[in-house]
Design a protein around this motif. Structure first.
Motif, PDB file in Angstrom:
ATOM      1  N   LEU A 199      69.972  57.495  65.347  1.00  0.00           N
ATOM      2  CA  LEU A 199      71.112  58.391  65.098  1.00  0.00           C
ATOM      3  C   LEU A 199      71.978  58.528  66.343  1.00  0.00           C
ATOM      4  O   LEU A 199      73.213  58.609  66.252  1.00  0.00           O
ATOM      5  N   ASP A 200      71.352  58.558  67.507  1.00  0.00           N
ATOM      6  CA  ASP A 200      72.130  58.611  68.755  1.00  0.00           C
ATOM      7  C   ASP A 200      72.999  57.365  68.909  1.00  0.00           C
ATOM      8  O   ASP A 200      74.154  57.448  69.343  1.00  0.00           O
ATOM      9  N   LEU A 201      72.443  56.211  68.551  1.00  0.00           N
ATOM     10  CA  LEU A 201      73.212  54.970  68.626  1.00  0.00           C
ATOM     11  C   LEU A 201      74.400  55.017  67.663  1.00  0.00           C
ATOM     12  O   LEU A 201      75.512  54.587  68.007  1.00  0.00           O
ATOM     13  N   LEU A 202      74.169  55.528  66.466  1.00  0.00           N
ATOM     14  CA  LEU A 202      75.246  55.636  65.478  1.00  0.00           C
ATOM     15  C   LEU A 202      76.316  56.609  65.963  1.00  0.00           C
ATOM     16  O   LEU A 202      77.520  56.336  65.852  1.00  0.00           O
ATOM     17  N   LYS A 203      75.875  57.742  66.494  1.00  0.00           N
ATOM     18  CA  LYS A 203      76.811  58.753  66.997  1.00  0.00           C
ATOM     19  C   LYS A 203      77.674  58.200  68.120  1.00  0.00           C
ATOM     20  O   LYS A 203      78.860  58.535  68.242  1.00  0.00           O
ATOM     21  N   ASN A 204      77.066  57.321  68.953  1.00  0.00           N
ATOM     22  CA  ASN A 204      77.791  56.712  70.067  1.00  0.00           C
ATOM     23  C   ASN A 204      78.533  55.436  69.675  1.00  0.00           C
ATOM     24  O   ASN A 204      78.967  54.669  70.547  1.00  0.00           O
ATOM     25  N   LYS A 205      78.621  55.208  68.350  1.00  0.00           N
ATOM     26  CA  LYS A 205      79.394  54.103  67.792  1.00  0.00           C
ATOM     27  C   LYS A 205      78.899  52.733  68.254  1.00  0.00           C
ATOM     28  O   LYS A 205      79.685  51.813  68.483  1.00  0.00           O
ATOM     29  N   ARG A 206      77.572  52.594  68.341  1.00  0.00           N
ATOM     30  CA  ARG A 206      76.996  51.278  68.663  1.00  0.00           C
ATOM     31  C   ARG A 206      76.888  50.422  67.406  1.00  0.00           C
ATOM     32  O   ARG A 206      76.573  49.229  67.497  1.00  0.00           O
ATOM     33  N   GLY A 207      77.147  51.003  66.259  1.00  0.00           N
ATOM     34  CA  GLY A 207      77.160  50.283  64.990  1.00  0.00           C
ATOM     35  C   GLY A 207      77.944  51.080  63.969  1.00  0.00           C
ATOM     36  O   GLY A 207      78.152  52.294  64.129  1.00  0.00           O
ATOM     37  N   GLU A 208      78.410  50.403  62.910  1.00  0.00           N
ATOM     38  CA  GLU A 208      79.245  51.065  61.901  1.00  0.00           C
ATOM     39  C   GLU A 208      78.439  51.953  60.972  1.00  0.00           C
ATOM     40  O   GLU A 208      78.875  53.039  60.586  1.00  0.00           O
ATOM     41  N   VAL A 266      65.340  67.578  59.334  1.00  0.00           N
ATOM     42  CA  VAL A 266      64.149  67.313  60.154  1.00  0.00           C
ATOM     43  C   VAL A 266      64.507  66.539  61.413  1.00  0.00           C
ATOM     44  O   VAL A 266      63.960  66.794  62.494  1.00  0.00           O
ATOM     45  N   THR A 267      65.417  65.591  61.292  1.00  0.00           N
ATOM     46  CA  THR A 267      65.784  64.761  62.447  1.00  0.00           C
ATOM     47  C   THR A 267      66.850  65.390  63.322  1.00  0.00           C
ATOM     48  O   THR A 267      67.129  64.888  64.419  1.00  0.00           O
ATOM     49  N   GLY A 268      67.469  66.462  62.829  1.00  0.00           N
ATOM     50  CA  GLY A 268      68.519  67.105  63.612  1.00  0.00           C
ATOM     51  C   GLY A 268      69.804  66.311  63.657  1.00  0.00           C
ATOM     52  O   GLY A 268      70.644  66.507  64.548  1.00  0.00           O
ATOM     53  N   GLY A 269      69.988  65.410  62.709  1.00  0.00           N
ATOM     54  CA  GLY A 269      71.195  64.587  62.675  1.00  0.00           C
ATOM     55  C   GLY A 269      72.408  65.360  62.206  1.00  0.00           C
ATOM     56  O   GLY A 269      72.295  66.374  61.496  1.00  0.00           O
ATOM     57  N   ASP A 270      73.576  64.877  62.579  1.00  0.00           N
ATOM     58  CA  ASP A 270      74.833  65.501  62.177  1.00  0.00           C
ATOM     59  C   ASP A 270      75.038  65.292  60.673  1.00  0.00           C
ATOM     60  O   ASP A 270      74.987  64.176  60.173  1.00  0.00           O
TER      61      ASP A 270
END
Length: 232
Positions: free
Chosen positions: A84-93, A112-116
């Motif tokens: 999720l951190d990678l996605l948030k930092n736009k490392r992938g679409e 549970v994961t604390g994701g946005d």
């Protein structure tokens, strides 16, 4: 007297033949088998040490150039959070979470994961059908093909990286898979060998990895399904 001598002579011949047979078995069967077992054990232990050293020294790749998508395999601590951190930092679409329990819904997983929540809603796909690493690989490749992704980050624990990459590359040769190891315990100094629980985890994973390597060299038809299907 002559009969007794003949009997003793026959016993002597039988004993001699028996001794020769035993010597032959020891020389031609037992000894080579013992040597093979010893060599096999040495190779197994040596391979395990190399495997353990490899996975405990893995580092995160350079992601200056973003990938098309991100895949994360469930089953290990901090895997989804790292993806999720990678996605948030736009490392992938988009992010594909493979192997989610069938009873876990999207909202529960996000909580549970604390994701946005917004990120989960727009850019996260969930797979609930994969039951193991083989299934993870098959479903992940289907997802990548359906999105026409050619460069994908693969997130899982460091000890799970080698087997995961074998399974993914067995399914697809036209996708670039970038391993992204999740490291929960720093073992770079080689002190893994003094930690019994760590050694056990690494040993079990090493044996699974060897099985995956063997399976990767066998025809796909032996497994009863076609790998690399492009439907999702």
């Amino acid at each position: 007297m002559g009969g007794a001598n003949d009997g003793n002579q026959q016993d002597h011949i039988a004993t001699t033949r028996g001794g020769r047979l035993l010597a032959f078995i020891r020389r031609r069967i037992v000894l080579p088998l013992f040597i093979v077992c010893v060599l096999g054990l040495v190779l197994f232990i040596g391979g395990f040490i190399l495997f353990a050293d490899r996975v405990t020294t893995l580092e995160a790749p350079d992601l200056t150039r973003p990938a098309d998508g991100i895949i994360v395999l469930t089953g290990g601590y901090s895997r989804i959070e790292g993806a999720l951190d990678l996605l948030k930092n736009k490392r992938g679409e988009r992010l594909f979470i493979s192997g989610v329990h069938p009873t876990t819904n999207r909202n529960e997983l996000q909580r549970v994961t604390g994701g946005d929540a917004t990120l989960f809603e727009c850019c996260v796909d969930i797979d609930r059908s994969a039951l193991d690493t083989v299934g993870n690989a098959a479903e992940s490749v289907k997802w990548a093909h359906s999105n026409q992704y050619k460069r994908v980050i693969v997130v899982t624990n460091n000890y799970h990286i080698p087997r995961t990459m074998v399974e993914l590359r067995r399914v697809s040769q036209d996708i670039e898979f970038i391993p992204y190891p999740i490291i929960n315990t720093n073992l770079r100094d080689g002190d893994w060998i003094s930690r019994g629980l760590v050694v056990r985890v690494l040993l079990v994973e090493y044996m699974k990895y060897l099985g995956a390597e063997v399976r990767s060299h066998l025809p796909d038809s032996l497994f009863g399904f076609k790998l690399g299907a492009k439907t999702f």
